[in-house]
Design a protein around this motif. Structure first.
Motif, PDB file in Angstrom:
ATOM      1  N   LEU A  94       0.832  -1.204   0.000  1.00  0.00           N
ATOM      2  CA  LEU A  94       0.000   0.000   0.000  1.00  0.00           C
ATOM      3  C   LEU A  94       0.867   1.255   0.000  1.00  0.00           C
ATOM      4  O   LEU A  94       0.556   2.244  -0.663  1.00  0.00           O
ATOM      5  CB  LEU A  94      -0.927   0.006   1.224  1.00  0.00           C
ATOM      6  CG  LEU A  94      -2.106  -0.963   1.160  1.00  0.00           C
ATOM      7  CD1 LEU A  94      -2.776  -1.081   2.528  1.00  0.00           C
ATOM      8  CD2 LEU A  94      -3.121  -0.517   0.117  1.00  0.00           C
ATOM      9  N   LYS A  95       1.974   1.212   0.727  1.00  0.00           N
ATOM     10  CA  LYS A  95       2.893   2.361   0.757  1.00  0.00           C
ATOM     11  C   LYS A  95       3.475   2.608  -0.621  1.00  0.00           C
ATOM     12  O   LYS A  95       3.605   3.765  -1.058  1.00  0.00           O
ATOM     13  CB  LYS A  95       4.003   2.114   1.771  1.00  0.00           C
ATOM     14  CG  LYS A  95       3.566   2.207   3.232  1.00  0.00           C
ATOM     15  CD  LYS A  95       4.743   1.938   4.164  1.00  0.00           C
ATOM     16  CE  LYS A  95       4.335   2.069   5.618  1.00  0.00           C
ATOM     17  NZ  LYS A  95       5.471   1.804   6.542  1.00  0.00           N
ATOM     18  N   LYS A  96       3.813   1.541  -1.329  1.00  0.00           N
ATOM     19  CA  LYS A  96       4.362   1.684  -2.676  1.00  0.00           C
ATOM     20  C   LYS A  96       3.351   2.299  -3.636  1.00  0.00           C
ATOM     21  O   LYS A  96       3.701   2.992  -4.585  1.00  0.00           O
ATOM     22  CB  LYS A  96       4.817   0.316  -3.208  1.00  0.00           C
ATOM     23  CG  LYS A  96       6.103  -0.191  -2.587  1.00  0.00           C
ATOM     24  CD  LYS A  96       6.510  -1.541  -3.190  1.00  0.00           C
ATOM     25  CE  LYS A  96       7.795  -2.061  -2.570  1.00  0.00           C
ATOM     26  NZ  LYS A  96       8.194  -3.378  -3.138  1.00  0.00           N
ATOM     27  N   GLU A  97       2.066   2.046  -3.389  1.00  0.00           N
ATOM     28  CA  GLU A  97       1.006   2.605  -4.241  1.00  0.00           C
ATOM     29  C   GLU A  97       0.819   4.096  -3.995  1.00  0.00           C
ATOM     30  O   GLU A  97       0.171   4.780  -4.778  1.00  0.00           O
ATOM     31  CB  GLU A  97      -0.314   1.882  -3.988  1.00  0.00           C
ATOM     32  CG  GLU A  97      -0.355   0.462  -4.517  1.00  0.00           C
ATOM     33  CD  GLU A  97      -1.704  -0.203  -4.272  1.00  0.00           C
ATOM     34  OE1 GLU A  97      -2.622   0.471  -3.760  1.00  0.00           O
ATOM     35  OE2 GLU A  97      -1.821  -1.395  -4.573  1.00  0.00           O
ATOM     36  N   GLY A  98       1.379   4.604  -2.901  1.00  0.00           N
ATOM     37  CA  GLY A  98       1.258   6.030  -2.630  1.00  0.00           C
ATOM     38  C   GLY A  98       0.520   6.383  -1.360  1.00  0.00           C
ATOM     39  O   GLY A  98       0.441   7.548  -0.975  1.00  0.00           O
ATOM     40  N   HIS A  99      -0.019   5.393  -0.666  1.00  0.00           N
ATOM     41  CA  HIS A  99      -0.699   5.646   0.598  1.00  0.00           C
ATOM     42  C   HIS A  99       0.352   5.913   1.680  1.00  0.00           C
ATOM     43  O   HIS A  99       1.309   5.148   1.832  1.00  0.00           O
ATOM     44  CB  HIS A  99      -1.563   4.446   0.993  1.00  0.00           C
ATOM     45  CG  HIS A  99      -2.596   4.110  -0.032  1.00  0.00           C
ATOM     46  ND1 HIS A  99      -3.763   4.806  -0.166  1.00  0.00           N
ATOM     47  CD2 HIS A  99      -2.619   3.153  -1.004  1.00  0.00           C
ATOM     48  CE1 HIS A  99      -4.472   4.301  -1.149  1.00  0.00           C
ATOM     49  NE2 HIS A  99      -3.797   3.303  -1.681  1.00  0.00           N
ATOM     50  N   ILE A 100       0.183   6.998   2.391  1.00  0.00           N
ATOM     51  CA  ILE A 100       1.146   7.364   3.433  1.00  0.00           C
ATOM     52  C   ILE A 100       0.685   6.763   4.757  1.00  0.00           C
ATOM     53  O   ILE A 100      -0.269   7.238   5.382  1.00  0.00           O
ATOM     54  CB  ILE A 100       1.295   8.895   3.537  1.00  0.00           C
ATOM     55  CG1 ILE A 100       1.749   9.452   2.183  1.00  0.00           C
ATOM     56  CG2 ILE A 100       2.310   9.252   4.621  1.00  0.00           C
ATOM     57  CD1 ILE A 100       1.834  10.950   2.132  1.00  0.00           C
ATOM     58  N   ILE A 101       1.347   5.697   5.160  1.00  0.00           N
ATOM     59  CA  ILE A 101       0.977   4.955   6.367  1.00  0.00           C
ATOM     60  C   ILE A 101       2.135   5.015   7.348  1.00  0.00           C
ATOM     61  O   ILE A 101       3.263   4.637   7.029  1.00  0.00           O
ATOM     62  CB  ILE A 101       0.645   3.486   6.025  1.00  0.00           C
ATOM     63  CG1 ILE A 101      -0.516   3.444   5.012  1.00  0.00           C
ATOM     64  CG2 ILE A 101       0.289   2.704   7.284  1.00  0.00           C
ATOM     65  CD1 ILE A 101      -0.778   2.059   4.451  1.00  0.00           C
ATOM     66  N   GLU A 102       1.849   5.504   8.525  1.00  0.00           N
ATOM     67  CA  GLU A 102       2.869   5.613   9.576  1.00  0.00           C
ATOM     68  C   GLU A 102       2.926   4.320  10.379  1.00  0.00           C
ATOM     69  O   GLU A 102       1.885   3.774  10.773  1.00  0.00           O
ATOM     70  CB  GLU A 102       2.543   6.790  10.493  1.00  0.00           C
ATOM     71  CG  GLU A 102       3.573   7.042  11.567  1.00  0.00           C
ATOM     72  CD  GLU A 102       3.188   8.217  12.434  1.00  0.00           C
ATOM     73  OE1 GLU A 102       3.924   9.203  12.448  1.00  0.00           O
ATOM     74  OE2 GLU A 102       2.129   8.144  13.095  1.00  0.00           O
ATOM     75  N   SER A 103       4.131   3.826  10.615  1.00  0.00           N
ATOM     76  CA  SER A 103       4.320   2.631  11.436  1.00  0.00           C
ATOM     77  C   SER A 103       5.040   3.029  12.712  1.00  0.00           C
ATOM     78  O   SER A 103       6.049   3.749  12.667  1.00  0.00           O
ATOM     79  CB  SER A 103       5.161   1.591  10.682  1.00  0.00           C
ATOM     80  OG  SER A 103       4.567   1.264   9.447  1.00  0.00           O
ATOM     81  N   ALA A 104       4.513   2.599  13.866  1.00  0.00           N
ATOM     82  CA  ALA A 104       5.138   2.939  15.152  1.00  0.00           C
ATOM     83  C   ALA A 104       5.235   1.690  16.015  1.00  0.00           C
ATOM     84  O   ALA A 104       4.252   0.949  16.170  1.00  0.00           O
ATOM     85  CB  ALA A 104       4.324   4.016  15.862  1.00  0.00           C
ATOM     86  N   GLU A 126      -1.302   9.874  -1.704  1.00  0.00           N
ATOM     87  CA  GLU A 126      -0.966  10.664  -2.874  1.00  0.00           C
ATOM     88  C   GLU A 126      -1.805  10.230  -4.065  1.00  0.00           C
ATOM     89  O   GLU A 126      -1.850  10.887  -5.084  1.00  0.00           O
ATOM     90  CB  GLU A 126       0.522  10.496  -3.202  1.00  0.00           C
ATOM     91  CG  GLU A 126       1.438  11.071  -2.137  1.00  0.00           C
ATOM     92  CD  GLU A 126       2.895  10.816  -2.466  1.00  0.00           C
ATOM     93  OE1 GLU A 126       3.166  10.179  -3.502  1.00  0.00           O
ATOM     94  OE2 GLU A 126       3.754  11.249  -1.687  1.00  0.00           O
ATOM     95  N   LEU A 127      -2.468   9.080  -3.937  1.00  0.00           N
ATOM     96  CA  LEU A 127      -3.254   8.548  -5.032  1.00  0.00           C
ATOM     97  C   LEU A 127      -4.724   8.511  -4.633  1.00  0.00           C
ATOM     98  O   LEU A 127      -5.296   7.465  -4.382  1.00  0.00           O
ATOM     99  CB  LEU A 127      -2.772   7.143  -5.404  1.00  0.00           C
ATOM    100  CG  LEU A 127      -1.299   7.046  -5.813  1.00  0.00           C
ATOM    101  CD1 LEU A 127      -0.911   5.595  -6.027  1.00  0.00           C
ATOM    102  CD2 LEU A 127      -1.031   7.860  -7.058  1.00  0.00           C
TER     103      LEU A 127
END
Length: 326
Positions: free
Chosen positions: A40-50, A61-62
């Protein structure tokens, strides 16, 4: 799997959701969750991992990606399956190729069409990222004689979505155009395949100029965009979702009753032609008339300059205003 994960992240909004919780909810391993998050991150979704907290969706972005649209849509059948292309010759052409094996309500969307077309084979310019270029596959159990009415359903769905989202005075130029301030912003191309009076499938092609800032000289007098008319950026995603919701509502009512009765008042209200002098083009013949009404069947009632009253079916004519496009 990615759609399910993205849907859970959307539902969590600004909150973190742990990998363990996602794993339990979706019945897969944490490793599978991690791999799909990475995708999903590669597709442009900005997902924070903690660490010790999990994942949180910040933005995308998409906003017009296949995954994003399918997660966001709330319809029951129309648009539940979406096929997206970066570039294609024509979404209608592709829809016709796959319609027999695809489910009712499948939508094909392209960022750019290289051979987009309108009624009577006219070219439809479809630049990358500037509009909504799509086709809907329908499989209604209605007589083929009723198929043309679906164009009116699409027209009202788009007209109302634009009026709500853009605050523009969008009108319907019967049978298949949406206009604002006398210029075309949207065209609809409905095509049917069937035999012996039975419908195999119907393709509803829709082209909406959204972000176009300027048109070629030959189009500038008759074409416009939502950006030009509203003076603001319009979300393609939000417009798409609203059109799908309205289309499904009107379509289900039509199929249940095999009638446009419930939407005819709005078709009349938002008509760009009723009460206006028009020119009806039938082959090489031009008929000067006044558009009188939209009938209960979604047809256009006219009165010619000789006083003859005629009911027009959408498939047989081309119409323009006496002075200008509409």
């Amino acid at each position: 799997m990615k759609n399910q994960i993205l849907k859970e992240l959307y539902k969590a909004k600004d909150e973190y959701i742990s990998g363990g919780r996602l794993s339990l909810k979706l019945g897969v391993s944490r490793n599978a969750i991690w791999k799909n998050i990475a995708s999903l991150k590669k597709e442009g979704h900005i997902i924070e991992s903690a660490r010790n907290r999990g994942y949180r969706l910040l933005s995308s972005e998409l906003e017009f990606s296949q995954t994003d649209l399918q997660v966001s849509i709330s319809t029951k059948k129309i648009g539940k399956k979406i096929i997206c292309f970066d570039e294609i010759d024509s979404t209608n052409n592709y829809a016709k190729k796959i319609a027999c094996r695809e489910e009712h309500g499948t939508v094909i969307i392209a960022e750019r069409q290289t051979a987009g077309r309108g009624r009577r084979g006219r070219e439809w310019v479809s630049p990358r990222n500037e509009g909504l270029w799509m086709s809907i596959i329908l499989k209604p159990a209605i007589p083929s004689s009723e198929a043309s009415k679906i164009t009116q359903i699409a027209a009202l769905s788009i007209c109302n979505a634009i009026r709500e989202l853009c605050k523009c005075e969008a009108l319907i130029k019967w049978p298949n155009d949406i206009v604002i301030n006398g210029k075309k912003v949207c065209g609809i191309l409905t095509e049917m395949t069937g035999e012996l009076g039975e419908i195999s499938f119907i393709i509803v092609g829709i082209g909406i100029n959204i972000k176009t800032r300027e048109f070629t000289e030959d189009l500038s007098a008759i074409a416009t965009s939502l950006l030009i008319e509203s003076k603001t950026e319009v979300s393609r995603k939000e417009l798409f979702l609203r059109i799908m919701e309205k289309f499904e509502k009107y379509y289900e009512s039509f199929i249940e009753n095999v009638s446009l009765e419930s939407i005819v008042p709005e078709l009349r209200k938002y008509s760009a032609l009723v009460g206006k002098e028009i020119i009806v083009v039938r082959g090489n013949k031009e008929i000067y008339a006044i558009a009188k009404d939209i009938t209960s069947e979604g047809e256009l009632s006219i009165e010619t300059s000789e006083g003859e009253k005629i009911i027009l079916n959408s498939g047989e004519v081309s119409i323009r205003r006496k002075n200008g496009y509409v």
